[in-house]
Enzyme design. Structure first.
Site, PDB file in Angstrom:
ATOM      1  N   GLU A   1       0.844  -1.205   0.000  1.00  0.00           N
ATOM      2  CA  GLU A   1       0.000   0.000   0.000  1.00  0.00           C
ATOM      3  C   GLU A   1       0.878   1.253   0.000  1.00  0.00           C
ATOM      4  O   GLU A   1       0.638   2.199  -0.751  1.00  0.00           O
ATOM      5  CB  GLU A   1      -0.901  -0.040   1.236  1.00  0.00           C
ATOM      6  CG  GLU A   1      -2.054   0.913   1.181  1.00  0.00           C
ATOM      7  CD  GLU A   1      -2.962   0.789   2.405  1.00  0.00           C
ATOM      8  OE1 GLU A   1      -2.674  -0.069   3.280  1.00  0.00           O
ATOM      9  OE2 GLU A   1      -3.926   1.552   2.493  1.00  0.00           O
TER      10      GLU A   1
ATOM     11  N   GLY B   1      -8.686   5.375   6.774  1.00  0.00           N
ATOM     12  CA  GLY B   1      -9.552   5.283   7.940  1.00  0.00           C
ATOM     13  C   GLY B   1      -8.970   4.362   9.001  1.00  0.00           C
ATOM     14  O   GLY B   1      -9.157   4.570  10.202  1.00  0.00           O
ATOM     15  N   ALA B   2      -8.251   3.299   8.556  1.00  0.00           N
ATOM     16  CA  ALA B   2      -7.756   2.310   9.513  1.00  0.00           C
ATOM     17  C   ALA B   2      -6.234   2.195   9.562  1.00  0.00           C
ATOM     18  O   ALA B   2      -5.691   1.618  10.495  1.00  0.00           O
ATOM     19  CB  ALA B   2      -8.368   0.946   9.212  1.00  0.00           C
ATOM     20  N   SER B   3      -5.538   2.692   8.540  1.00  0.00           N
ATOM     21  CA  SER B   3      -4.071   2.666   8.622  1.00  0.00           C
ATOM     22  C   SER B   3      -3.496   3.909   7.972  1.00  0.00           C
ATOM     23  O   SER B   3      -4.195   4.637   7.258  1.00  0.00           O
ATOM     24  CB  SER B   3      -3.497   1.409   7.944  1.00  0.00           C
ATOM     25  OG  SER B   3      -3.504   1.537   6.549  1.00  0.00           O
ATOM     26  N   THR B   4      -2.206   4.138   8.248  1.00  0.00           N
ATOM     27  CA  THR B   4      -1.520   5.271   7.628  1.00  0.00           C
ATOM     28  C   THR B   4      -0.157   4.789   7.150  1.00  0.00           C
ATOM     29  O   THR B   4       0.460   3.931   7.786  1.00  0.00           O
ATOM     30  CB  THR B   4      -1.424   6.469   8.600  1.00  0.00           C
ATOM     31  OG1 THR B   4      -0.915   7.596   7.893  1.00  0.00           O
ATOM     32  CG2 THR B   4      -0.531   6.198   9.800  1.00  0.00           C
ATOM     33  N   GLN B   5       0.293   5.323   6.009  1.00  0.00           N
ATOM     34  CA  GLN B   5       1.564   4.889   5.416  1.00  0.00           C
ATOM     35  C   GLN B   5       2.505   6.068   5.217  1.00  0.00           C
ATOM     36  O   GLN B   5       2.053   7.162   4.857  1.00  0.00           O
ATOM     37  CB  GLN B   5       1.343   4.247   4.042  1.00  0.00           C
ATOM     38  CG  GLN B   5       0.704   2.889   4.037  1.00  0.00           C
ATOM     39  CD  GLN B   5      -0.759   2.908   4.406  1.00  0.00           C
ATOM     40  OE1 GLN B   5      -1.183   2.281   5.375  1.00  0.00           O
ATOM     41  NE2 GLN B   5      -1.541   3.652   3.673  1.00  0.00           N
TER      42      GLN B   5
END
Ligand code: GTP
Ligand code: CA
Length: 488
Positions: free
Chosen positions: A168, A197-201
């Site tokens: 991702e 909404g549920a993860s950040t990269q």
């Protein structure tokens, strides 16, 4: 008496005339022959099955130029109605059905003759990663349901899978640099910051040798090697992080909660279940799940930021430096494109082009504005989004400054972006480019010069030769193959 040079000979001049006529014909043929053929387009479809919602992207590109950087563009985006596919765990068929309307749009948008040659991919992200942890069986069934819908479409089904956090991050980085045509520029690449909404990269090229293999990705693209640092923080997307923050503040016996991240005057009855229904937070008893609490705002940016810092662990780090939660991260380098919720939130708050100090002042002012003023000022904005901008903006600031270690010096290097050249920034374009082998390892051979340049040069040369001939004729006399001028 004038001596006749061979150049003066009429025959020579005639030869020259024919020579030039031949060149003119040649150029004419070259123009016709090299005229760009009518563009034939190819299409590809990617469904980005995110935790909060699914979006379908249709990409198109000229068939002959698929290996050139920047040639693929977004033709159409369709937002699937309702929530993300992971919300269909208890009614899996609904996940498949939810995609039907967008697939119908795709049929209208792509010429029918191209349908069966158009690849369709679905990639699911953090929502499905979480469901996989929580209820593997349902997760598998949801993926089967979406697969069935896509296989029933006239397009060429290429797979539906849950992509990893590394993928991702890396594909988001490929997308922004492909669209920015950075792979063939000496100026270097742009880092990518994605807040879902549920993860950040976070993904960027680092000069430092990457100390942990999980965070390193290597690419050879268009003849250049890139060593990329990437990390995906599961549970640190904007919706899950709100649950983490509430979990820290809430005790199971509480009937009300005063929250500095929400505006004064905001008050909403919420079920504990809304906070504790996720694998990101500690489970509570079923009894507690059914209770509710009054969520009240007190609107204070500094207090909000202090409460948000509690959800980061800054104390342990086994490497030379870390972002948070013991995750290795080299110092941030170069410019960054910050998209998805980074953009939605900072754009709403009008804080996309400011210094770090002004961004903090802006947040302070926004958070202390009473809820009724906020509602009055934004009558058309969905109340759920509206209520959370103070929290989300404060989280973004804290994540970037305290989490990733951006400073007031390099804050200006963060560009909050939604689209580049008409295509949304996100992992989906990079994912398709990779799976269709559209980014070659080596730079493709390019003609010596572009078509327009070639034609112009040929015309210029012909004109030059004609002028030479004219000058020759004027200064050196008339050729003998032309009738002699009448002597008056
Ligand atoms: N304010 C605002 N928020 C939005 C908008 N669209 C999505 N969001 C919210 O922004 C967050 C991130 O949205 P996305 O980037 O679509 O997240 P996602 O892809 O569903 O989630 P991940 O699977 O974690 O990547 C979510 O909390 C969404 O509810 C928008 O137009 N405006
Ligand atoms: Ca996403």
């Amino acid at each position: 008496m004038k001596t006749k040079t061979p150049w003066h000979s009429g025959k020579m001049i005639c030869v020259a005339v024919f020579f030039i006529a031949a060149i003119v014909t040649l150029v004419a043929i070259a123009i016709v022959q090299n005229k760009p053929l009518e563009q034939k387009y190819k299409y590809g479809i990617v469904l980005d099955a995110g935790s909060s919602h699914t979006a379908m992207y249709i990409y198109e590109w000229p068939a002959e130029k698929e290996n050139n950087t920047g040639m693929v563009g977004q033709r159409h985006k369709c937002k699937v109605k309702g929530k993300g596919i992971s919300s269909y765990a208890r009614e899996v068929a609904g996940a498949g059905r939810s995609l039907a309307m967008c697939m119908e749009e795709a049929k209208q948008c792509i010429p029918a003759a191209k349908h069966q040659d158009t690849p369709v991919y679905l990639g699911a992200t953090a929502g499905m990663r979480l469901l996989m942890k929580q209820d593997r069986n349902s997760a598998v069934k949801v993926m089967e349901a979406v697969q069935q819908t896509l296989q029933a479409s006239p397009f060429s089904y290429q797979g539906a899978r849950i992509i990893s956090g590394q993928e991702e991050g890396a594909f988001g980085w490929i997308t922004v640099n492909y669209l920015g045509k950075n792979f063939q520029k000496a100026a270097g690449t742009m880092g990518a910051l994605d807040l879902g909404g549920a993860s950040t990269q976070i993904t960027f090229v680092s000069k430092e040798t990457i100390q942990s293999p999980d965070n390193a990705m290597e690419f050879r693209l268009y003849g250049n090697d890139y060593q990329v640092y990437t990390h995906s923080f599961l549970c640190y997307g904007k919706d899950q992080v709100l649950k983490l923050a509430l979990e820290k503040k809430l005790k199971s016996a509480d009937t009300s909660l005063e929250d500095p991240c929400f505006h004064t005057g905001y008050s909403e009855d919420k079920l504990f279940q809304k906070v504790f229904d996720s694998p990101c937070v500690q489970a509570v008893s079923t009894d507690a799940m059914n209770k509710s609490f009054m969520h009240k705002g007190s609107g204070n940016f500094i207090e909000c930021q202090n409460s948000i810092k509690d959800i980061f662990n800054f104390s342990q780090c086994k490497n030379s430096q870390c972002s948070f939660n013991g995750v290795y991260q080299p110092p941030v380098e170069g410019t960054f494109g910050a998209f998805s919720a980074f953009y939605f939130v900072m754009n709403f708050l009008n804080l996309t082009g400011q210094s770090l100090a002004d961004t903090k002042k802006g947040m302070e002012h926004y958070c202390q504005t009473p809820w009724n003023t906020i509602v009055e000022n934004h009558p058309k904005v969905d109340k759920k989004y509206l209520a959370e901008y103070c929290f989300s903006g404060t989280y973004i600031l804290t994540l970037l400054e305290n989490g990733y270690n951006f400073t007031s010096e390099n804050w200006k290097d963060i560009n909050f972006i939604d689209k580049i050249e008409g295509s949304n920034a996100g992992w989906s374009l990079g994912y398709m480019l990779n799976l269709t082998n559209m980014i070659p390892a080596e730079a493709p051979d390019t003609p010596l010069m572009p078509h327009g340049g070639f034609v112009t040069l040929m015309l210029f040369l012909t004109l030059f030769l004609l002028i030479l001939l004219f000058l020759g004729y004027t200064f050196l006399g008339r050729p003998s193959c032309l009738p002699p001028k009448e002597i008056v």
